[in-house]
Scaffold this motif. Sequence first.
Motif, PDB file in Angstrom:
ATOM      1  N   PHE A 179     -19.419 -19.858  17.467  1.00 16.32           N
ATOM      2  CA  PHE A 179     -18.089 -19.290  17.307  1.00 16.32           C
ATOM      3  C   PHE A 179     -18.132 -17.876  16.733  1.00 16.32           C
ATOM      4  O   PHE A 179     -17.141 -17.154  16.805  1.00 16.32           O
ATOM      5  N   ASP A 180     -19.271 -17.481  16.201  1.00 18.91           N
ATOM      6  CA  ASP A 180     -19.379 -16.106  15.706  1.00 18.91           C
ATOM      7  C   ASP A 180     -19.287 -15.097  16.844  1.00 18.91           C
ATOM      8  O   ASP A 180     -19.054 -13.917  16.607  1.00 18.91           O
ATOM      9  N   ALA A 181     -19.420 -15.568  18.092  1.00 17.11           N
ATOM     10  CA  ALA A 181     -19.253 -14.688  19.251  1.00 17.11           C
ATOM     11  C   ALA A 181     -17.761 -14.454  19.556  1.00 17.11           C
ATOM     12  O   ALA A 181     -17.410 -13.478  20.219  1.00 17.11           O
ATOM     13  N   LEU A 182     -16.900 -15.342  19.067  1.00 17.50           N
ATOM     14  CA  LEU A 182     -15.459 -15.225  19.316  1.00 17.50           C
ATOM     15  C   LEU A 182     -14.696 -14.718  18.108  1.00 17.50           C
ATOM     16  O   LEU A 182     -13.742 -13.966  18.240  1.00 17.50           O
ATOM     17  N   TRP A 183     -15.093 -15.197  16.941  1.00 19.10           N
ATOM     18  CA  TRP A 183     -14.382 -14.881  15.713  1.00 19.10           C
ATOM     19  C   TRP A 183     -15.172 -13.893  14.886  1.00 19.10           C
ATOM     20  O   TRP A 183     -16.391 -13.871  14.908  1.00 19.10           O
ATOM     21  N   GLU A 184     -14.470 -13.105  14.134  1.00 23.88           N
ATOM     22  CA  GLU A 184     -15.117 -12.131  13.260  1.00 23.88           C
ATOM     23  C   GLU A 184     -15.414 -12.785  11.911  1.00 23.88           C
ATOM     24  O   GLU A 184     -14.597 -13.539  11.400  1.00 23.88           O
ATOM     25  N   ILE A 185     -16.590 -12.487  11.364  1.00 27.36           N
ATOM     26  CA  ILE A 185     -17.020 -13.062  10.093  1.00 27.36           C
ATOM     27  C   ILE A 185     -17.237 -11.924   9.093  1.00 27.36           C
ATOM     28  O   ILE A 185     -17.928 -10.953   9.404  1.00 27.36           O
ATOM     29  N   TYR A 186     -16.635 -12.063   7.908  1.00 26.76           N
ATOM     30  CA  TYR A 186     -16.758 -11.028   6.880  1.00 26.76           C
ATOM     31  C   TYR A 186     -17.122 -11.658   5.536  1.00 26.76           C
ATOM     32  O   TYR A 186     -16.697 -12.774   5.239  1.00 26.76           O
ATOM     33  N   PRO A 187     -17.868 -10.927   4.735  1.00 30.51           N
ATOM     34  CA  PRO A 187     -18.263 -11.478   3.430  1.00 30.51           C
ATOM     35  C   PRO A 187     -17.100 -11.568   2.438  1.00 30.51           C
ATOM     36  O   PRO A 187     -17.067 -12.484   1.614  1.00 30.51           O
TER      37      PRO A 187
END
Length: 120
Positions: free
Chosen positions: A101-109
């Motif tokens: 899902f990291d390919a679809l959604w943005e992940i931030y610290p």
Amino acid sequence: MANAKYFPFRQEADILIVMPTGPISNLSGQEVQSEWEQVVCYVRQRQCRHVLVDMEKVTFFGSVFLSELNALWKQGHQHGGRLALCQLTPLGDEIIRAAKFDALWEIYPTREDALKALAS
């Protein structure tokens, strides 16, 4: 939604910030499902453009929650919206990446990083 027990949320500009309050292994139970439906309805009515899910208090989540997040992403994506997650635990990050899902959604610290990116 200030008095929500499981999924409190608030809006900043055109970003809906959802702050799950704990472990989300499933979304069973009338009260839990009812609160989640309020989040989905908010997005469906296009009262916001983007959704940020702040996972700071979530220690674990499973496939049911991933499926619900994906449905939420699809709803917003149809109208040019983005879905971002922030403050994932190492296990949460591993779950998201294993499911791709990291390919679809943005992940931030951090929430600040996510808000800055979604606002641009």
